[in-house]
Design an enzyme around this catalytic site. Structure first.
Site, short mmCIF file in Angstrom:
data_model
loop_
_atom_site.label_atom_id
_atom_site.label_comp_id
_atom_site.label_asym_id
_atom_site.label_seq_id
_atom_site.Cartn_x
_atom_site.Cartn_y
_atom_site.Cartn_z
N CYS A 86 0.84 -1.20 0.00
CA CYS A 86 0.00 0.00 0.00
C CYS A 86 0.88 1.26 0.00
CB CYS A 86 -0.98 -0.05 1.17
SG CYS A 86 -2.40 1.06 1.00
N HIS A 194 -3.37 -5.77 1.06
CA HIS A 194 -2.70 -5.99 2.34
C HIS A 194 -2.62 -7.48 2.68
CE1 HIS A 194 -2.43 -1.83 4.00
NE2 HIS A 194 -3.41 -1.62 3.13
N GLU A 196 -0.80 -8.85 4.93
CA GLU A 196 -0.65 -9.04 6.38
C GLU A 196 -2.00 -9.09 7.09
OE1 GLU A 196 -1.02 -4.56 6.10
OE2 GLU A 196 -0.36 -6.24 4.83
#
Length: 217
Positions: A86, A194, A196
């Site tokens: 990002c 994302h 994660e």
């Protein structure tokens, strides 16, 4: 195996990355304050999401001058692996480690949703655990995630097999549905989604694990 996670003033996903890597996958992880130049002992560096330095001029425009990124350029030249997520992707384009730019979403609105992706290329070691055309679902959360580049750059990305991920439904208007790209050698990957946030089934999915698990061989 050890990962460094860069922390800029305004970063807000650094702890998420550390939790995903160390908490879910037991990969030793340490924070790298933006003023450090010491990347010794690291196998990979992650530039996390957030709003580095407030993104007041342009996303990533101030962060590119951080001392840690001077060392990062040398780290990449030595073959070190870098993942920009990002805002981290935006920083990598500002730094010149990846081509193109990330601009305002076509809708001009912030987008926060799950995005369906296709693995376009697994040439990068970050995606070595996936097959081409694999489907992934990863969260996105950005206001300036629309990837843009010149026709010449797009042709070069295609020739280099450097388009790593594409959106299936292109939520932000990115050229050629691009969600993530690599540099020519493949050791640097930038993506807007994302991974994660998709490493634990308790919070909704594990499609992001593969990128971090690739560090384990």
């Amino acid at each position: 195996m050890s990962i460094g996670v860069v922390v800029f003033p305004g970063s807000n996903c650094d702890r998420d990355v550390r939790w995903a890597a160390q908490g879910c996958l037991n990969i030793p992880t340490r924070f790298l304050w933006h003023e450090t130049r010491d990347l010794n002992g690291l196998d990979a560096v992650v530039l996390p999401g957030g709003f580095s330095y407030g993104d007041y001029l342009r996303c990533g425009a101030i962060a590119r001058f951080a001392p840690v990124l001077e060392s990062l350029v040398e780290f990449v030249a030595r073959g070190g692996r870098v993942l920009g997520i990002c805002n981290g992707f935006q920083v990598l384009t500002e730094l010149g480690l990846l081509p193109g730019a990330l601009t305002r979403n076509r809708s001009l609105h912030f987008i926060c949703e799950d995005a369906l992706l296709t693995v376009e290329s697994n040439r990068t070691p970050w995606l070595m655990g996936h097959q081409r055309k694999d489907s992934l679902t990863l969260p996105i959360a950005h206001g300036e995630g629309r990837y843009q580049c010149s026709d010449e750059t797009l042709c070069q990305l295609q020739d280099d097999d450097a388009i790593a991920l594409r959106y299936v439904n292109n939520p932000n208007g990115s050229v050629a549905d691009i969600a993530g790209i690599t540099n020519k050698t493949g050791n640097v990957l930038g993506l807007m989604p994302h991974p994660e946030r998709a490493c634990d089934p308790v919070i909704g999915g594990v499609d992001g694990r593969g990128l971090l698990q690739s560090l384990l061989g």
